[in-house]
Design a protein around this motif. Structure first.
Motif, PDB file in Angstrom:
ATOM      1  N   ARG A   1       0.862  -1.175   0.000  1.00 53.76           N
ATOM      2  CA  ARG A   1       0.000   0.000   0.000  1.00 53.76           C
ATOM      3  C   ARG A   1       0.898   1.224   0.000  1.00 53.76           C
ATOM      4  O   ARG A   1       1.921   1.254   0.704  1.00 53.76           O
ATOM      5  CB  ARG A   1      -0.887  -0.004   1.255  1.00 53.76           C
ATOM      6  CG  ARG A   1      -1.914   1.114   1.295  1.00 53.76           C
ATOM      7  CD  ARG A   1      -3.068   0.890   0.322  1.00 53.76           C
ATOM      8  NE  ARG A   1      -3.808  -0.322   0.591  1.00 53.76           N
ATOM      9  CZ  ARG A   1      -4.721  -0.444   1.555  1.00 53.76           C
ATOM     10  NH1 ARG A   1      -5.017   0.568   2.345  1.00 53.76           N
ATOM     11  NH2 ARG A   1      -5.337  -1.596   1.730  1.00 53.76           N
TER      12      ARG A   1
ATOM     13  N   GLU B   1      12.347   4.346   0.319  1.00 55.77           N
ATOM     14  CA  GLU B   1      12.737   3.405   1.374  1.00 55.77           C
ATOM     15  C   GLU B   1      12.730   2.044   0.706  1.00 55.77           C
ATOM     16  O   GLU B   1      11.754   1.720   0.037  1.00 55.77           O
ATOM     17  CB  GLU B   1      11.719   3.461   2.510  1.00 55.77           C
ATOM     18  CG  GLU B   1      11.986   2.505   3.652  1.00 55.77           C
ATOM     19  CD  GLU B   1      10.906   2.619   4.745  1.00 55.77           C
ATOM     20  OE1 GLU B   1      11.255   2.852   5.901  1.00 55.77           O
ATOM     21  OE2 GLU B   1       9.711   2.475   4.406  1.00 55.77           O
TER      22      GLU B   1
ATOM     23  N   SER C   1      18.220  -5.144   5.380  1.00 55.25           N
ATOM     24  CA  SER C   1      17.620  -4.053   6.150  1.00 55.25           C
ATOM     25  C   SER C   1      17.093  -2.953   5.244  1.00 55.25           C
ATOM     26  O   SER C   1      17.308  -2.952   4.039  1.00 55.25           O
ATOM     27  CB  SER C   1      18.650  -3.471   7.118  1.00 55.25           C
ATOM     28  OG  SER C   1      19.714  -2.884   6.409  1.00 55.25           O
ATOM     29  N   ARG C   2      16.397  -2.011   5.877  1.00 61.86           N
ATOM     30  CA  ARG C   2      15.841  -0.888   5.143  1.00 61.86           C
ATOM     31  C   ARG C   2      16.935   0.135   4.834  1.00 61.86           C
ATOM     32  O   ARG C   2      17.732   0.461   5.699  1.00 61.86           O
ATOM     33  CB  ARG C   2      14.739  -0.216   5.970  1.00 61.86           C
ATOM     34  CG  ARG C   2      13.529  -1.090   6.090  1.00 61.86           C
ATOM     35  CD  ARG C   2      12.434  -0.421   6.888  1.00 61.86           C
ATOM     36  NE  ARG C   2      11.276  -1.320   6.918  1.00 61.86           N
ATOM     37  CZ  ARG C   2      10.183  -1.094   7.599  1.00 61.86           C
ATOM     38  NH1 ARG C   2      10.055   0.003   8.324  1.00 61.86           N
ATOM     39  NH2 ARG C   2       9.186  -1.957   7.567  1.00 61.86           N
TER      40      ARG C   2
ATOM     41  N   ARG D   1       4.479  -8.974   2.800  1.00 62.90           N
ATOM     42  CA  ARG D   1       5.404  -9.309   3.874  1.00 62.90           C
ATOM     43  C   ARG D   1       5.831 -10.787   3.766  1.00 62.90           C
ATOM     44  O   ARG D   1       6.980 -11.129   4.003  1.00 62.90           O
ATOM     45  CB  ARG D   1       4.704  -9.024   5.204  1.00 62.90           C
ATOM     46  CG  ARG D   1       5.374  -9.507   6.436  1.00 62.90           C
ATOM     47  CD  ARG D   1       6.489  -8.587   6.890  1.00 62.90           C
ATOM     48  NE  ARG D   1       7.522  -9.358   7.528  1.00 62.90           N
ATOM     49  CZ  ARG D   1       8.591  -8.875   8.130  1.00 62.90           C
ATOM     50  NH1 ARG D   1       8.807  -7.588   8.134  1.00 62.90           N
ATOM     51  NH2 ARG D   1       9.458  -9.648   8.685  1.00 62.90           N
TER      52      ARG D   1
ATOM     53  N   LEU E   1       7.129   5.840  -0.668  1.00 68.30           N
ATOM     54  CA  LEU E   1       7.185   5.074   0.586  1.00 68.30           C
ATOM     55  C   LEU E   1       6.000   4.109   0.620  1.00 68.30           C
ATOM     56  O   LEU E   1       4.875   4.517   0.334  1.00 68.30           O
ATOM     57  CB  LEU E   1       7.127   6.012   1.797  1.00 68.30           C
ATOM     58  CG  LEU E   1       8.269   7.028   1.903  1.00 68.30           C
ATOM     59  CD1 LEU E   1       7.981   8.057   2.992  1.00 68.30           C
ATOM     60  CD2 LEU E   1       9.591   6.316   2.185  1.00 68.30           C
ATOM     61  N   TYR E   2       6.259   2.860   0.991  1.00 70.12           N
ATOM     62  CA  TYR E   2       5.224   1.826   0.932  1.00 70.12           C
ATOM     63  C   TYR E   2       5.139   1.029   2.229  1.00 70.12           C
ATOM     64  O   TYR E   2       6.134   0.822   2.900  1.00 70.12           O
ATOM     65  CB  TYR E   2       5.490   0.874  -0.249  1.00 70.12           C
ATOM     66  CG  TYR E   2       5.384   1.619  -1.551  1.00 70.12           C
ATOM     67  CD1 TYR E   2       4.150   1.779  -2.166  1.00 70.12           C
ATOM     68  CD2 TYR E   2       6.491   2.243  -2.104  1.00 70.12           C
ATOM     69  CE1 TYR E   2       4.025   2.518  -3.325  1.00 70.12           C
ATOM     70  CE2 TYR E   2       6.381   2.997  -3.265  1.00 70.12           C
ATOM     71  CZ  TYR E   2       5.142   3.127  -3.867  1.00 70.12           C
ATOM     72  OH  TYR E   2       5.014   3.877  -4.999  1.00 70.12           O
ATOM     73  N   HIS E   3       3.910   0.595   2.543  1.00 74.39           N
ATOM     74  CA  HIS E   3       3.699  -0.374   3.610  1.00 74.39           C
ATOM     75  C   HIS E   3       3.611  -1.758   2.981  1.00 74.39           C
ATOM     76  O   HIS E   3       2.976  -1.928   1.939  1.00 74.39           O
ATOM     77  CB  HIS E   3       2.378  -0.110   4.347  1.00 74.39           C
ATOM     78  CG  HIS E   3       2.316   1.229   5.025  1.00 74.39           C
ATOM     79  ND1 HIS E   3       3.363   1.747   5.760  1.00 74.39           N
ATOM     80  CD2 HIS E   3       1.324   2.156   5.107  1.00 74.39           C
ATOM     81  CE1 HIS E   3       3.012   2.923   6.264  1.00 74.39           C
ATOM     82  NE2 HIS E   3       1.787   3.198   5.869  1.00 74.39           N
ATOM     83  N   MET E   4       4.228  -2.760   3.610  1.00 74.68           N
ATOM     84  CA  MET E   4       4.075  -4.133   3.163  1.00 74.68           C
ATOM     85  C   MET E   4       2.892  -4.748   3.918  1.00 74.68           C
ATOM     86  O   MET E   4       2.925  -4.845   5.149  1.00 74.68           O
ATOM     87  CB  MET E   4       5.337  -4.949   3.461  1.00 74.68           C
ATOM     88  CG  MET E   4       6.605  -4.448   2.785  1.00 74.68           C
ATOM     89  SD  MET E   4       6.532  -4.405   0.981  1.00 74.68           S
ATOM     90  CE  MET E   4       6.934  -6.122   0.623  1.00 74.68           C
ATOM     91  N   LEU E   5       1.884  -5.171   3.178  1.00 77.70           N
ATOM     92  CA  LEU E   5       0.725  -5.837   3.793  1.00 77.70           C
ATOM     93  C   LEU E   5       1.046  -7.321   3.982  1.00 77.70           C
ATOM     94  O   LEU E   5       2.092  -7.786   3.521  1.00 77.70           O
ATOM     95  CB  LEU E   5      -0.503  -5.635   2.893  1.00 77.70           C
ATOM     96  CG  LEU E   5      -0.861  -4.167   2.631  1.00 77.70           C
ATOM     97  CD1 LEU E   5      -2.207  -4.047   1.931  1.00 77.70           C
ATOM     98  CD2 LEU E   5      -0.885  -3.362   3.917  1.00 77.70           C
ATOM     99  N   PRO E   6       0.178  -8.074   4.667  1.00 72.97           N
ATOM    100  CA  PRO E   6       0.537  -9.468   4.983  1.00 72.97           C
ATOM    101  C   PRO E   6       1.045 -10.288   3.787  1.00 72.97           C
ATOM    102  O   PRO E   6       2.045 -10.988   3.909  1.00 72.97           O
ATOM    103  CB  PRO E   6      -0.760 -10.034   5.565  1.00 72.97           C
ATOM    104  CG  PRO E   6      -1.370  -8.849   6.260  1.00 72.97           C
ATOM    105  CD  PRO E   6      -1.078  -7.677   5.359  1.00 72.97           C
TER     106      PRO E   6
ATOM    107  N   GLN F   1       8.314 -11.064   0.947  1.00 72.76           N
ATOM    108  CA  GLN F   1       9.587 -10.533   1.433  1.00 72.76           C
ATOM    109  C   GLN F   1      10.288 -11.541   2.347  1.00 72.76           C
ATOM    110  O   GLN F   1      11.497 -11.781   2.220  1.00 72.76           O
ATOM    111  CB  GLN F   1       9.313  -9.223   2.174  1.00 72.76           C
ATOM    112  CG  GLN F   1      10.549  -8.521   2.685  1.00 72.76           C
ATOM    113  CD  GLN F   1      10.192  -7.305   3.550  1.00 72.76           C
ATOM    114  OE1 GLN F   1       9.182  -6.639   3.319  1.00 72.76           O
ATOM    115  NE2 GLN F   1      11.019  -7.014   4.535  1.00 72.76           N
TER     116      GLN F   1
END
Lengths: 574, 574
Positions: A19, A141, A123-124, A33, A25-30, A36
């Protein structure tokens, strides 16, 4: 059919993998994730095959002080997120960790007996991209695997480099997708041996040159043109391209004091930057800064500081394809060629002008244009070159003493283990006696794989009109079990039997959500599970399920007893 | 013997778990990284027992815009690392993710059918501590597990809260170390139900109050004194403490317009802040800001702005222990009590003064001092209170609509599923018809566990004079095999036999480094492996090893056949 990159990015969002949070910049959803996690686990597994590689986790924050010491703060400064703490001390969000790891290692490593040392992390990292785009492909990121190696001489450092390249090949082989390994430029990382790992894709931002005949593969910056001879360049006078007015492309030196004009024959290409081989420019003029997109803005600033006694100059680089006449005109600095950029005011006095049409060292005519499809291969006599769009996934750098030297990361080594090449001009030779020890900077390598980038690239590469597709090793789940209408219990049974039956365990998920069967099937295609098992009408009486695999174009029915082996045989191809 | 906290921190460095990078910033070395991985895996396992909890990874960067919307940017602003990108947009390094997760969820969750939703992550968080100290205990970059829950009414949110508290207890039970669960204050998180999970330790920064008789446990901010009656407070006039001049402690309101003077009898304690129960102050004066350590600096700034027509005031809170005479004096604002802080210039005109010796709502005398060891318990008639130093490891908050309300994160819920309490004053009641749906803000909870902090706290708790000690679930390796001099092959054999023999597999490491046997044994003690196996002289002929376990005071010899069972029996106690 390959979906366009924008499509793959929006499909990742639509299918619930990521998302968007803020620009770049992004969020990893389930689901994202899980992908990843799978990729990280795959890399961990292969890293453990690299003898002595240990996993660490360095702070994401580094200090401006340290980056000033290495000389990188100002060179890549505009891409770095920088901030001050409450005590007004300058920090930055690390885009990469050469400085920190060197600083870490130098404090605990004093002797050649402590080497080789191989430390990696996942890592980020952060980079304030000018134009974040294509989702995870160029985000601000990003997740990166970075490995740093330390050796006590060049020979062992090159052996380390060879081993890591092999591990990288093993990792990329696991994806069962075509990839390219290209000779590359080291750029701001320093060092002089470097390779890139690429996925070829029409949506790529890089151009990879490969020979149709020999095994030559290089990225565009480094790819070699056939070296022009004086004769050849003489012949080219009759080339229709050279009849026209020459075009000019401008760059600037690292110290911002030299404006670089690159003169070349016009062609059909729309963007100037796309035509110029920046690596060739840099090779002719080592202080050239390829990262600057608006050179006049920087040089103009310098030129306003002429009063401060800076030695400003303009260097004219002349491509060998230009006719001798034009070349002479430029070399004589004929005024009608408008050496002076129109955007600036009148030239101040005291600016030195220089023209080069040959490499100062090799004395070969300058070839400053990029390779085009069909150009002859410089390596083999017979092949022609192919230009492929590609996405860079990994990069290996032999750094040498680029960081160990300025940060004074040295080890003591017995003189007999060192060759002359290991003792560079900066090394004080303490002992001529071969039995004694000598203090030398460590030989370093650094090796990256873009984790989040690879998620986007794989999505882009394998997506079709129905949705995503994942290689087995990256899939959020290997298998989804979908119940046809009213067959939830049947699906549960299939799930239970499959989960308990198989060794090694399959990574299965059961779609027990309160949605319709067609909705679930569309979602399963969208998410891109490698294998879909439908518990349908033939289950109850015959214990038969339908197995679907879009990538392999499979849609077959199988009895429960045959299911694990059949699913495994499909997964082995993905 | 418990090593001092500073010792445990330096032992973590000396034993190679962490390395200091910059002030309050640490690198995790391979051993530390393994401990972190173990702890994360433990938490993942227990989180998966929480029905419907999914793992995500939110960006570490959030925007000032979003934090302004929630109203937190200015309230906790001084502890936040903030920066601008190249386009001058304001960002911050998230110390916690309520805003981001609420924003994420509100975009995809519209109906009560999508709830409950439980999302967690384990990631780096940031806080620009005024005084970073004790290594990972109070660092500026830290690893935290944070879980966020979303429900559609208070009843289900409280049930979620109960379930998570149980999972937390399960996690802490696994460490096999004593811990305390204390009633806590919600602080800046909002909400009104909150518990803290603490390790008791002499090096702790928090004080936990527990009753020696009943099961009452609370953190100091929330712990209740026995409520003073008017009679009691009258009796206290004869207390010798009240004969002396009263002491004053100062604070400031959130809006910086009100200076708070807390008047109380002098005692032996050295630091004023340590005596005042800030929660009691806040309860008497809800706008009081407990986080400000230098109130006069803030209020002084305001007072210089009197000209700008701000309504400045001074509120005097008077503890019930002060004699009636002194109380009256303060209430009458007698000048010799120096209400006006000496540090400031003469009071400007137009500052309102107020004095309170009773709670405005309950009308009870104010009790503004912290609980001391031996004070009577307010809950049971018989017990006395004990004050224990402790380190906070985890925190659960029932947030209610603290974030969903300002960020407008609503769901539609059938009216019959809502109680009156679910419809707060901000909710527009759309339908009185119970069959219809109503839009309400989601009921949230947030739940944190400090991963890096727990590593430091466990190290501090279990370290002895020889080195660290790890609970089985957090140990970098469960077992180390150390060869006595010349017995490297024997150790290899022990290692191989143990690794292949045991199911489930033991997590074993073989110390095959080129160091002496005594050095290796000292290092094994320093690192704190739960079990050390020495392959010594009795191996070759008898297949007997020595098994050491410092925490259980075990040093016994065992035949290889008995080794796995014996090691497992020891590990089960750790």
């Amino acid at each position: 059919m390959t979906a366009s990159s924008t499509d793959a990015h929006s499909t990742l969002i639509r299918a619930g993998f990521i998302r968007s949070a803020h620009s770049g910049l992004y969020h990893m959803l389930p689901l994202g994730r899980r992908v990843q996690d799978k990729l990280e686990a795959l890399i961990d597994t292969h890293m453990s095959s690299l003898v002595g590689a240990s996993k660490v986790a360095l702070s994401s924050i580094s200090s401006e002080e340290l980056w000033t010491k290495s000389g990188r703060l100002n060179r890549v400064g505009s891409e770095i997120f920088r901030f001050k703490d409450r005590k007004d001390v300058g920090y930055l969000l690390s885009p990469t960790h050469e400085e920190e790891i060197t600083n870490l290692v130098l404090n605990s490593t004093k002797s050649y007996r402590d080497l080789p040392l191989r430390l990696y992390q996942i890592s980020r990292k952060y980079r304030d991209e000018l134009r974040p785009r294509q989702g995870l492909l160029r985000s601000r990121e990003f997740i990166m695997k970075d490995l740093y190696t330390f050796d006590y001489n060049i020979a062992s450092a090159l052996e380390t480099y060879r081993q890591v390249r092999q591990v990288y090949a093993d990792i990329f082989d696991e994806l069962k997708m075509p990839y390219l390994v290209a000779d590359a430029d080291s750029g701001d990382m320093g060092g002089n041996l470097s390779h890139e790992f690429h996925f070829p894709t029409p949506n790529g931002e890089d151009n990879i040159i490969s020979c149709t005949s020999c095994d030559y593969v290089a990225n565009e910056e480094l790819a070699e043109n056939v070296a022009p001879t004086t004769n050849e360049s003489g012949k080219m006078m009759s080339d229709s391209r050279t009849v026209l007015q020459p075009k000019v492309w401008r760059g600037v030196s690292r110290d911002r004091n030299t404006l670089v004009n690159v003169w070349y024959p016009p062609s059909s290409s729309s963007s100037d930057r796309a035509e110029i081989n920046l690596h060739a420019v840099k090779s002719a003029l080592p202080d050239f800064d390829a990262s600057v997109e608006d050179p006049l803005a920087f040089w103009a600033q310098s030129s306003s500081a002429v009063a401060q006694n800076k030695s400003l100059q303009i260097v004219n680089l002349i491509d060998h394809r230009l006719s001798r006449l034009l070349r002479q005109e430029i070399e004589l600095q004929s005024p009608q060629l408008a050496f002076w950029p129109k955007q600036l005011n009148d030239p101040p006095s005291g600016i030195a002008m220089e023209a080069l049409s040959r490499d100062l060292i090799t004395q070969r005519p300058l070839d400053l244009l990029r390779i085009k499809d069909g150009d002859p291969c410089a390596r083999c006599a017979s092949g022609t070159l192919r230009v492929q769009k590609a996405i860079e996934m990994g990069h290996t750098f032999y750094l040498g003493t680029r960081y160990s030297d300025p940060l004074n990361a040295t080890v003591t080594v017995p003189r007999h283990l060192l060759q002359d090449a290991d003792l560079d001009s900066n090394t004080t030779i303490e002992h001529e006696d071969l039995t004694l020890e000598q203090k030398v900077p460590m030989q370093m390598g650094c090796y990256g794989i873009g984790i989040s980038r690879m998620i986007a690239a794989v999505a882009d590469n394998l997506a079709d009109e129905k949705g995503l597709n994942w290689p087995r090793v990256m899939a959020p789940f290997e298998v989804v079990v979908v119940p046809a209408r009213g067959l939830d219990d049947a699906a549960c049974e299939v799930y239970d039997v499959l989960s308990s039956h198989h060794q090694p365990r399959l990574d299965i998920v059961l779609d027990d959500r309160a949605e319709s069967f067609p909705w679930k099937m569309r979602d399963a295609d969208l998410v891109g599970y490698p294998v879909i098992i439908v518990a349908g009408r033939r289950w109850k009486d015959e214990r038969v399920c339908e197995v679907q695999c879009r990538r392999l174009n499979v849609r077959e029915e199988r009895h429960l007893d045959q299911l694990p082996a059949f699913v495994e045989s499909l997964l082995n191809k993905l």
